[in-house]
Design an enzyme around this catalytic site. Structure first.
Site: not given
Ligand code: SRM
Ligand code: SF4
Length: 573
Positions: A82, A151, A217, A219, A438, A444, A483, A487
Site C-alpha cells: 500500500r 494511517r 490502527k 484513522k 472492497c 484478501c 466481510c 473496508c
Molecule cells: Fe481494510 C483489513 C483492504 C479501507 C477496515 N483491509 C484489510 C486487509 C488488509 C485484509 C487483512 O487484514 O488481511 C484488506 C486487504 C485486501 C486486499 O487484498 O487488498 C483491506 N481496507 C482495504 C482497502 C484496500 C479496501 C478498498 O477496497 O479500497 C482499503 C485500504 C485503505 C487505505 O488505503 O489505507 C481499506 N479498511 C478500510 C476501511 C475504510 C476507511 O478506512 O475509510 C475500513 C473501515 C474503517 C475502520 O477502520 O473502521 C477498514 N480493514 C478494516 C478492518 C477492520 C478493522 C476493525 O476495526 O476491526 C480490517 C481487519 C483488521 O484490521 O483486522 C481490515
Molecule cells: Fe477484505 Fe473484508 Fe476488507 Fe473486504 S471488507 S477487503 S473482504 S477485510
C-alpha cells in the site's frame, strides 16, 4: 500521563501482537533476514505482523489455493503493498512510477483504495525491496500505510466548492507527517540506510507512539462541507473544515468513528464519530497528537477486536475523553460551529476550480485501474500522465481526479480522454456512480464472499430494475464488502451488502445520503435472487411514494423497512 508509561493503565494482559511489537526493536524484528530467505516465498507470522507497519501484507492467491494444495505446493504467496499520499494527491511522475512498478513487480493493475491510497497486488517477496525503493525514489512511501499507527490521512480532494482546499490539504500533509513513525527501521530494511544505532533505540526516538505503538490502527480524515466524501464520521478522528467567505477559520473535531465488526458478535459494531468542539487550524496538530496518545495509553491491548478508539470512547464515555483531552492540551476546545453536509459521493466530469484550473473526475469501477479488452484505462491514464503538468487526486470513493489542468493542456487531455473512451460514468446509472466495493477475493485473506469482482454484475441487474422504475438518475449510495471489516465503509451506505459466505450477503438499509447515519440489517445471508426480489418492489415503491428530494435511505426508514440508527450502540438492536 507520561509518554513513556506506555502500557499504563493497560497493565492488564496483552495480546501476542503487543509482544511482537515490543520485542521488535521499533519495527525491525527479523525482517531484514527473512526477506533474504530464498527457500520460501513467505515470511514468518511475527515478521508479517511487523511488515504491516511497513505498508505490506503477506497474502496468497485464493483462486489457486485448492489446486496448489492438491499439488502439495505451498500457497501462492505474494504481497500486497500500500502506497500512501496524504489526501491522495500525487504528481504525474509519481503516477507513472506506480504504473511502472505495477507492470514490473505486481499483477499489472493498480488499485485505488477507499482511503485515497494505491495498492499493488501480487508482489513477490524477492521483488519487495526493489518495489519499495522505486516508490521512495519517487518521493512516495509505504511506511505506516498499514499497522498499529496512524494511517493515510484522508482529505477532500475537490477544489471547486470553496477556495480553501489547498490549505486544508496542507494540514492533512502536516498531520500525516507529524504522526509518521520516527523509527529508522523502514529506511534500514528497505532503503539500505546505514544502521546508525547499534544498540536498541530509545523511547525518545518514538515520542508519540513509544515501543509498542498503538493498540490498533488509527484513522484521520478531513472533510470540507458540503462534501462529506471522506466519510468523516467513520474516522477515529475527523476534522470538519469550517470556512466563511472562502476563508478557512478552523475545524470542528469529531471522535470515535469506525466501521469494523464481526458477524454474530454484538460487542463489535460500526460507530459514528461525534463532534466535540471547534479548534483553529494551528491547533489541529496538537489535538491529533494528544488524541493519538490518549488512545495509545487507554486503548485495549488485550483484545484486538475491542482495541479501536471507538470502544475506548464508548467504554469510558465521551465526557471522559473530552476531559482527558483538555487536560493534556492545557486548553479547551470551543463550542462546535454550524456546518452542513449534503452528500458523501464524488461529482464527476470537468469542473473549473476556484484557482481557474480544470479538474476532471473519472469514474473508476471499484478503483481498479487496468487494461481490459475494449477499455484501455491504464494505458489512457499513462498517456495523460506523460503530458499532464498538474496532479492526480485519488478520491475517497475509489475514483480519480485529473487535477490542476491548465487551459492550455485541457484540450490535449480531453483528446486523450476521448481517444481512450475514459468515462466520467455518465453512461451508467447514478447508483453505479455512487457505488463502492472492497477488494475481497482473490487476494484478501479475510474475505467470506466476492465483492470487487461481483458488484459490477449485481449492478447490471439492479440497473434494469432502476430503468423500470425510472430511477436511473436517482443518486443512491450502495456499497459492498466481502466481510464485516467494512473496508468500503458499508455501514454508511443507503443500501449495503456484507459478505457472509460464498454468494451470500447480509443486506443493510437506511444509511444517510451524506454519511451521517448508520444503516441497519434488513435481511441475513441472502443470495442474488433474494437480493433482487427484495429490492425490486422497494425501489418501485420509492419511485412512486417518495417525497420531494427524499433520499432512498430516508425513505426506507419512513416506509418502515428498517429503524433509524444514530449510534453504533443501537446497530444490533
Ligand atoms: Fe481494510 C483489513 C483492504 C479501507 C477496515 N483491509 C484489510 C486487509 C488488509 C485484509 C487483512 O487484514 O488481511 C484488506 C486487504 C485486501 C486486499 O487484498 O487488498 C483491506 N481496507 C482495504 C482497502 C484496500 C479496501 C478498498 O477496497 O479500497 C482499503 C485500504 C485503505 C487505505 O488505503 O489505507 C481499506 N479498511 C478500510 C476501511 C475504510 C476507511 O478506512 O475509510 C475500513 C473501515 C474503517 C475502520 O477502520 O473502521 C477498514 N480493514 C478494516 C478492518 C477492520 C478493522 C476493525 O476495526 O476491526 C480490517 C481487519 C483488521 O484490521 O483486522 C481490515
Ligand atoms: Fe477484505 Fe473484508 Fe476488507 Fe473486504 S471488507 S477487503 S473482504 S477485510
Amino acid at each position: 500521563m507520561n509518554g513513556n508509561n506506555l502500557l499504563s493503565p493497560n497493565s492488564a494482559p496483552h495480546s501476542d501482537v503487543e509482544d511482537i511489537k515490543r520485542r521488535s526493536n521499533y519495527l525491525r524484528g527479523s525482517l531484514a533476514e527473512t526477506l533474504q530467505d530464498r527457500i520460501t516465498g513467505s515470511i514468518p507470522e511475527d515478521d508479517n505482523r511487523l511488515m504491516k507497519h511497513h505498508g505490506s501484507y503477506m497474502q496468497d492467491d485464493r483462486d489457486l489455493r485448492n489446486e496448489r494444495n492438491k499439488q502439495k505446493l505451498e500457497p501462492a504467496y505474494q504481497f500486497m503493498l500500500r502506497v500512501r499520499a496524504a489526501g491522495g494527491v500525487v504528481t504525474p511522475e509519481q503516477w507513472l512510477m506506480m504504473d511502472r512498478v505495477a507492470q514490473k513487480y505486481a499483477n499489472g493493475t493498480i488499485r485505488l483504495t477507499t482511503r485515497q491510497s494505491f495498492q499493488l497486488h501480487g508482489v513477490l517477496k524477492w521483488n519487495m525491496k526493489s518495489t519499495i525503493k522505486e516508490v521512495n525514489e519517487a518521493l512516495l512511501s509505504t511506511l505506516a500505510a498499514c499497522g498499529d499507527v496512524n494511517r493515510n490521512v484522508m482529505c477532500n480532494p475537490n477544489p471547486y466548492q470553496s477556495e480553501i482546499h489547498g490549505e486544508v490539504h496542507e494540514w492533512a500533509q502536516k498531520v500525516s507527517k507529524h504522526l509518521d513513525p520516527r523509527s529508522r527501521a523502514y529506511y534500514e530494511i528497505w532503503l539500505d540506510e546505514e544502521k546508525v544505532i547499534d544498540s536498541r533505540e530509545t523511547e525518545e526516538q518514538e515520542p508519540i507512539y513509544g515501543p509498542v505503538y498503538l493498540p490498533r490502527k488509527f484513522k484521520i480524515g478531513i472533510a470540507v462541507p458540503p462534501s462529506n466524501d471522506v466519510d468523516v464520521f467513520s474516522q477515529d478522528l475527523g476534522f470538519i473544515a469550517i470556512h466563511e467567505h472562502g476563508k478557512l477559520i478552523g475545524f470542528n473535531v469529531a471522535v470515535g468513528g469506525g466501521m469494523g465488526m464481526t458477524h454474530g458478535d454484538p460487542k463489535t459494531y460500526p460507530q459514528l464519530a461525534r463532534v466535540i468542539g471547534f479548534i483553529t487550524p494551528e491547533q489541529l496538530i496538537d489535538v491529533a497528537e494528544k488524541t493519538v496518545m490518549i488512545q495509545r495509553d487507554y486503548g485495549d491491548r488485550a483484545v484486538r477486536k475491542h482495541a479501536r478508539f471507538k470502544y475506548t470512547i464508548d467504554d469510558r464515555g465521551l465526557e471522559w475523553f473530552v476531559d482527558e483531552l483538555h487536560q493534556r492540551l492545557g486548553w479547551k476546545l470551543e463550542e462546535a460551529r454550524p456546518y452542513h453536509f449534503d452528500h458523501n459521493g464524488d461529482r464527476y466530469g470537468w469542473v473549473k476550480g476556484s484557482n481557474g484550473k480544470w479538474y476532471f473526475t473519472l469514474f473508476i469501477q471499484n478503483g481498479r485501474v487496468k487494461d481490459e479488452e475494449g477499455y484501455l484505462l491504464m494505458t489512457g491514464l499513462r498517456e495523460i500522465a506523460k503530458v499532464h503538468t498538474g496532479d492526480f487526486r485519488l478520491t475517497p470513493n475509489q475514483n480519480l481526479i485529473i487535477g490542476n489542468v491548465s487551459i492550455q493542456k485541457k484540450k490535449k487531455i480531453e483528446a486523450i480522454i476521448q481517444a481512450y473512451g475514459l468515462t466520467d460514468g455518465t453512461q451508467y446509472s447514478a447508483l453505479r456512480r455512487n457505488s463502492m466495493a472492497c477488494v475481497a477475493l482473490p487476494t484478501c485473506g479475510l474475505a467470506m464472499a466476492e465483492s470487487e469482482r461481483y458488484m459490477p454484475s449485481l449492478l447490471d441487474k439492479l440497473e434494469l430494475i432502476l430503468d423500470e422504475a425510472g430511477l436511473r438518475e436517482e443518486e443512491i449510495v450502495i456499497r459492498m464488502t466481502g466481510c464485516p471489516n467494512g473496508c468500503a465503509r458499508p455501514a454508511l451506505a443507503e443500501i449495503s451488502f456484507i459478505g457472509k459466505a460464498p454468494g451470500k450477503y447480509n443486506m443493510y438499509l437506511g444509511g444517510g445520503f451524506s454519511g451521517n447515519r448508520l444503516n441497519k440489517m434488513y435481511r441475513e445471508n441472502i443470495g442474488e435472487e433474494e437480493i433482487l426480489h427484495e429490492l425490486r418492489p422497494m425501489l418501485n415503491r420509492y419511485a412512486k411514494e417518495r417525497e420531494e428530494s427524499e433520499h432512498f435511505g430516508d425513505f426506507v426508514i419512513r416506509a418502515g423497512y428498517v429503524k433509524e440508527v444514530r449510534s453504533g450502540l443501537d446497530f444490533h438492536e
